[in-house]
Every structure is written in structure tokens, then in C-alpha cells.
Design a protein around this motif. Structure first.
Motif, PDB file in Angstrom:
ATOM      1  N   TRP A   9       0.877  -1.214  -0.086  1.00  0.00           N
ATOM      2  CA  TRP A   9       0.047   0.026  -0.137  1.00  0.00           C
ATOM      3  C   TRP A   9       0.931   1.060   0.120  1.00  0.00           C
ATOM      4  O   TRP A   9       2.018   1.103   0.207  1.00  0.00           O
ATOM      5  CB  TRP A   9      -0.884   0.121   1.145  1.00  0.00           C
ATOM      6  CG  TRP A   9      -0.313  -0.089   2.408  1.00  0.00           C
ATOM      7  CD1 TRP A   9       0.099  -1.209   3.196  1.00  0.00           C
ATOM      8  CD2 TRP A   9      -0.072   1.101   3.418  1.00  0.00           C
ATOM      9  NE1 TRP A   9       0.492  -0.956   4.565  1.00  0.00           N
ATOM     10  CE2 TRP A   9       0.537   0.459   4.476  1.00  0.00           C
ATOM     11  CE3 TRP A   9      -0.394   2.355   3.494  1.00  0.00           C
ATOM     12  CZ2 TRP A   9       1.167   0.992   5.717  1.00  0.00           C
ATOM     13  CZ3 TRP A   9       0.065   3.102   4.502  1.00  0.00           C
ATOM     14  CH2 TRP A   9       0.737   2.559   5.585  1.00  0.00           C
ATOM     15  N   CYS A  10       0.097   2.300  -0.490  1.00  0.00           N
ATOM     16  CA  CYS A  10       0.883   3.466  -0.479  1.00  0.00           C
ATOM     17  C   CYS A  10       0.524   4.511   0.944  1.00  0.00           C
ATOM     18  O   CYS A  10      -0.613   4.417   1.141  1.00  0.00           O
ATOM     19  CB  CYS A  10       0.723   4.412  -1.722  1.00  0.00           C
ATOM     20  SG  CYS A  10       1.432   3.445  -3.208  1.00  0.00           S
ATOM     21  N   ARG A  26       1.105  11.613   2.659  1.00  0.00           N
ATOM     22  CA  ARG A  26       1.191  11.981   1.182  1.00  0.00           C
ATOM     23  C   ARG A  26      -0.093  12.626   0.944  1.00  0.00           C
ATOM     24  O   ARG A  26      -1.252  12.179   1.392  1.00  0.00           O
ATOM     25  CB  ARG A  26       1.173  10.701   0.446  1.00  0.00           C
ATOM     26  CG  ARG A  26       0.906  10.693  -0.991  1.00  0.00           C
ATOM     27  CD  ARG A  26       0.936   9.670  -1.843  1.00  0.00           C
ATOM     28  NE  ARG A  26       2.373   9.070  -1.799  1.00  0.00           N
ATOM     29  CZ  ARG A  26       2.638   7.698  -2.317  1.00  0.00           C
ATOM     30  NH1 ARG A  26       2.052   7.176  -3.156  1.00  0.00           N
ATOM     31  NH2 ARG A  26       4.077   7.417  -2.302  1.00  0.00           N
ATOM     32  N   THR A  57       5.901  12.957  -5.908  1.00  0.00           N
ATOM     33  CA  THR A  57       6.153  11.523  -6.472  1.00  0.00           C
ATOM     34  C   THR A  57       5.943  11.192  -7.776  1.00  0.00           C
ATOM     35  O   THR A  57       5.464  12.244  -8.476  1.00  0.00           O
ATOM     36  CB  THR A  57       5.164  10.794  -5.499  1.00  0.00           C
ATOM     37  OG1 THR A  57       3.884  11.062  -6.074  1.00  0.00           O
ATOM     38  CG2 THR A  57       4.942  11.023  -4.155  1.00  0.00           C
ATOM     39  N   GLN A  63       4.492  14.766  -0.740  1.00  0.00           N
ATOM     40  CA  GLN A  63       4.647  13.935   0.451  1.00  0.00           C
ATOM     41  C   GLN A  63       5.427  15.097   1.538  1.00  0.00           C
ATOM     42  O   GLN A  63       6.392  15.538   1.020  1.00  0.00           O
ATOM     43  CB  GLN A  63       5.584  12.724   0.470  1.00  0.00           C
ATOM     44  CG  GLN A  63       4.735  11.606  -0.387  1.00  0.00           C
ATOM     45  CD  GLN A  63       5.661  10.579  -0.371  1.00  0.00           C
ATOM     46  OE1 GLN A  63       5.329   9.280  -0.833  1.00  0.00           O
ATOM     47  NE2 GLN A  63       6.908  10.500  -0.227  1.00  0.00           N
ATOM     48  N   SER A  93      -7.385   6.478  -0.295  1.00  0.00           N
ATOM     49  CA  SER A  93      -6.687   5.353  -0.853  1.00  0.00           C
ATOM     50  C   SER A  93      -7.246   4.945  -2.206  1.00  0.00           C
ATOM     51  O   SER A  93      -6.256   4.558  -2.992  1.00  0.00           O
ATOM     52  CB  SER A  93      -6.662   3.923   0.080  1.00  0.00           C
ATOM     53  OG  SER A  93      -8.151   3.566   0.156  1.00  0.00           O
ATOM     54  N   ASN A  96      -6.764   7.341  -6.713  1.00  0.00           N
ATOM     55  CA  ASN A  96      -5.567   6.942  -7.437  1.00  0.00           C
ATOM     56  C   ASN A  96      -5.461   7.786  -8.854  1.00  0.00           C
ATOM     57  O   ASN A  96      -5.717   6.732  -9.621  1.00  0.00           O
ATOM     58  CB  ASN A  96      -4.825   5.906  -7.256  1.00  0.00           C
ATOM     59  CG  ASN A  96      -4.243   5.649  -5.855  1.00  0.00           C
ATOM     60  OD1 ASN A  96      -3.722   6.425  -5.037  1.00  0.00           O
ATOM     61  ND2 ASN A  96      -4.166   4.311  -5.494  1.00  0.00           N
ATOM     62  N   LYS A 128      -2.362   0.085  -4.789  1.00  0.00           N
ATOM     63  CA  LYS A 128      -1.339   0.711  -5.746  1.00  0.00           C
ATOM     64  C   LYS A 128      -1.910   0.809  -7.140  1.00  0.00           C
ATOM     65  O   LYS A 128      -1.512   1.389  -8.154  1.00  0.00           O
ATOM     66  CB  LYS A 128      -0.047  -0.001  -5.914  1.00  0.00           C
ATOM     67  CG  LYS A 128       0.911  -0.022  -4.831  1.00  0.00           C
ATOM     68  CD  LYS A 128       2.125  -0.867  -4.870  1.00  0.00           C
ATOM     69  CE  LYS A 128       2.834  -0.690  -3.698  1.00  0.00           C
ATOM     70  NZ  LYS A 128       3.534   0.631  -3.338  1.00  0.00           N
ATOM     71  N   CYS A 330      11.394   1.903  -5.696  1.00  0.00           N
ATOM     72  CA  CYS A 330      10.375   2.933  -5.656  1.00  0.00           C
ATOM     73  C   CYS A 330      10.578   4.106  -6.135  1.00  0.00           C
ATOM     74  O   CYS A 330       9.496   4.895  -6.770  1.00  0.00           O
ATOM     75  CB  CYS A 330      10.132   3.312  -3.829  1.00  0.00           C
ATOM     76  SG  CYS A 330       9.770   1.843  -2.814  1.00  0.00           S
TER      77      CYS A 330
END
Length: 376
Positions: A9-10, A26, A57, A63, A93, A96, A128, A330
Motif C-alpha cells: 500500500w501507499c 502523502r 512522487t 509528501q 486510498s 489514485n 497501488k 520505489c
């Protein structure tokens, strides 16, 4: 045994991730854009509630680093006052979505708003998993991580495409988002959550009930720092800037658009002069990518940025060097002209490869211009 821990997960703002220098928070600006007032507010929040370090990012997010468990709540309150916080961590979440920063006068704004709403009620996708909206005459997000893409077709119409497919399905502005959500539902129903680490590119598409025959618009050249028809595109070494520098940018343009190239577009502005900014396409700092590395990332096996900074002047124009602190890669999940992938003993030397491969291992101090010359 793996040399790193796959989080799966981010980080978000409401669900930050622990790192070696504190919590990583983030921010996902809507439309990948912040007004001058929001930019100034984020800079002030980074100084008041974090360590003042801000990262851009590869998915056009921002971030803040060095946040503590005590400062997290007041940080969220400050960001909420700026209109930068989602109602809950699940909504955050799922949102994205990467946008081309060059949108103007097309369907992008309407489609993005509709997609944001649809994702609140859509399938529970992998953390993601992401969407891309790239509606210019040339595709600028071709190398950006997006699992479901709304793009321009070769004939000028809208195309819905699964990442990894060579073509797409013709859609209209009226049905584009509904079709994108149907593709996401098919991905989940066909086992995508457990295949290819939950990413569309690695998911089998042989029985996908979507057209892949419509040709795509041409791919744009790589984005370059400098002036564009939309304003000044400026970069930062490793996509990192201090809050004080961000605050200074707030006075240069009515809005900043965050790009997936770790640059910002100063909308309608001319190029500023500041040695901390990358403003020309031949700046050697654009030829290297490096993650946080040790000691600030607990996953990293080596320091990364000092090595990348030392080698940057020797990377030939048009080539890309990626220095990765572990096998996850990453900072650059794809292959680079040369990847230095950290191990416990040094760095694996990996030409035309991504992080995590096996290659000759060298200690950081032994990696020289001669090493680059042989590998690039």
C-alpha cells in the motif's frame, strides 16, 4: 529471503507510513493542482508539523516528511482547512488518479470529477492500482504508472485502455467513466487482486471483454524542464524541495500543477531564477533518480543520494541512472539505462534493467566514471 518488505500500500494523509525520519504523509491534490494559497499553506504546515522536507512522487502527489504521532492530527487539521483532505482513509486510498498537467479546455476536468465520485462507490481495488487521464494530442503519461487509462486515440477520439494493451476501446465523454469502472470490476472479478501484485499490466487479458483494436495517439517526447505553452516547468534534485522554496513558488503563479515527473508546472508563469530549481532540459540532475535510501528509509540497505549526486555529472545526455536503496525500486519501478540496486554488500550493477535483478556487486566507493562508461 527477500531483502525488503513489500508493504502493498501507499501512504496517504489519513493513513501515513512510518519511515526512518518519522511519518510520511502523502497529499493527493485534486486535479493534481494547488492554488497559490494552498501551496503556501502546505509549506507552512510542513515546517510547523514536519521537518520541512517535501517530496514529489511519480504519481503527481506531494509528501511531507518528519511528521510525528503528536503532530499528525494538527497537520491533518491544517490540510483539511486548505481543502486537501478526503472524508476518510478509504476514499483517499481509492483516489489514485494521475492527470496530464497540460490539460486546458478539454474533457479532463469533467472526467476527473466524475471519476473521483465513481471511485468512492467502486470496487475495492489494490492500493497501488491507479487511473490515468491523458487527453492531449500526444500521450504524455505513457511511461507513468496507470492501470486503466483514458487517452486520445489516433483519430482524435477518446480511448479506454487497459495498461499493457496495445490499443483501446473507443468511448465518449458520456460513457468513459462508466466503462472505466466496468473495466476495474472485470479486473477484480477475473482474479486481478491476486495476480501480478494487483497490477493491470501483468494481468492476463486474453478474455477481457473490452476492445483493444483502436490505435492510440503518438507518445510525446519525455517532459523537459523549461518553458511550455502552459507556463514554466521546473524540477528539483531527486524531486525534493524545502518548504521555504515551495513557499517562494507560491508567489510566482496563481496555481501549481504537480506532475508525475517530479516537476511542477507554474501555470502561466515565466521561468524563475533560483539555483535550487532545475530549469533547463540538459541539467545533469535530471539524469539520476534515487529513493530516500538509508538511514531515512528502514527498507534501504545503502545510502543512495550521495552516490547519485556524485555520479550525475558523468551520466550522458539522454541516459538515465537509477540508484535504488533496495530491490523494490520505489523511485523508478521500470527499467533504466543503468540501475544500481542496493544489497547488503554494495550495489548490483544492472544495465537496461529495473531494481532487484542480479548483477556484479560493487561497493559504493568503487563505482566510478569507468563503471558508468562500461555499463551505459
Amino acid at each position: 529471503m527477500a531483502e525488503f518488505d513489500i508493504k502493498g500500500w501507499c501512504p496517504g494523509a489519513l493513513r501515513p507510513m512510518e519511515s526512518g525520519d518519522g511519518l510520511v504523509v502523502r497529499i493527493r491534490p485534486r486535479m493534481a493542482q494547488m492554488t497559490a494559497a494552498q501551496v503556501l499553506g502546505v509549506a507552512e504546515a510542513a515546517l510547523s508539523h514536519g521537518n520541512g522536507i517535501i517530496e514529489l512522487t511519480a504519481r503527481a502527489n506531494v509528501q511531507l516528511r518528519g511528521v510525528t504521532s503528536q503532530s499528525h492530527a494538527p497537520l491533518i487539521a491544517a490540510l483539511d482547512d486548505l481543502g486537501l483532505i478526503d472524508p476518510d482513509a478509504v476514499t483517499e486510498s481509492h483516489r489514485n488518479v494521475v492527470l496530464s498537467p497540460f490539460w486546458a479546455g478539454d474533457e479532463t476536468a469533467a472526467l476527473a470529477a466524475e471519476l473521483y465520485h465513481a471511485l468512492r462507490h467502486g470496487p475495492d481495488l489494490p492500493s497501488k492500482f491507479g487511473f490515468g487521464i491523458d487527453l492531449g494530442d500526444l500521450r504524455v503519461l505513457a511511461d507513468t504508472s496507470c492501470d486503466i487509462r483514458l487517452e486520445r486515440g489516433a483519430s482524435g477520439g477518446l480511448i479506454l485502455r487497459a495498461d499493457g494493451a496495445l490499443g483501446g476501446q473507443a468511448v465518449t465523454q458520456k460513457d468513459a467513466v462508466a466503462q472505466a469502472m466496468a473495466m476495474a470490476e472485470w479486473f477484480v472479478a477475473s482474479g486481478g487482486m491476486t495476480q501480478g501484485r494487483g497490477r493491470m499490466a501483468a494481468h492476463p487479458k486474453g478474455d477481457m471483454p473490452f476492445d483493444t483494436a483502436q490505435p492510440l495517439a503518438a507518445k510525446a517526447p519525455a517532459a523537459a524542464a523549461g518553458m511550455t505553452p502552459h507556463g514554466a516547468l521546473v524540477g528539483f534534485e531527486f524531486g525534493i524541495l524545502r518548504a521555504e522554496l515551495l513557499a517562494g513558488l507560491a508567489g510566482l503563479a496563481p496555481a501549481l500543477r504537480i506532475t508525475p515527473w517530479r516537476m511542477v508546472l507554474l501555470q502561466g508563469a515565466n521561468l524563475p531564477y533560483n539555483p535550487a530549481l532545475i530549469t533547463t532540459p540538459n541539467d545533469p540532475r535530471l539524469r539520476v533518480l534515487a529513493c530516500t535510501g538509508a538511514p531515512d528509509c528502514p527498507q534501504a540497505l545503502q545510502e543512495t543520494r550521495p552516490l547519485a549526486r556524485r555520479l550525475a555529472p558523468f551520466v550522458p545526455q539522454g541516459k538515465l541512472l537509477h540508484v535504488s536503496g533496495c530491490a523494490k525500486g520505489c523511485a523508478h519501478p521500470s527499467a533504466a539505462d543503468l540501475t544500481l540496486s542496493a544489497t547488503a554488500l554494495g550495489f548490483s550493477i544492472l544495465p537496461k534493467a529495473r531494481a532487484g535483478g542480479l548483477g556484479p556487486v560493487m561497493a559504493p566507493q568503487d563505482i566510478t566514471l569507468e563503471t558508468l562508461g562500461k555499463a551505459l
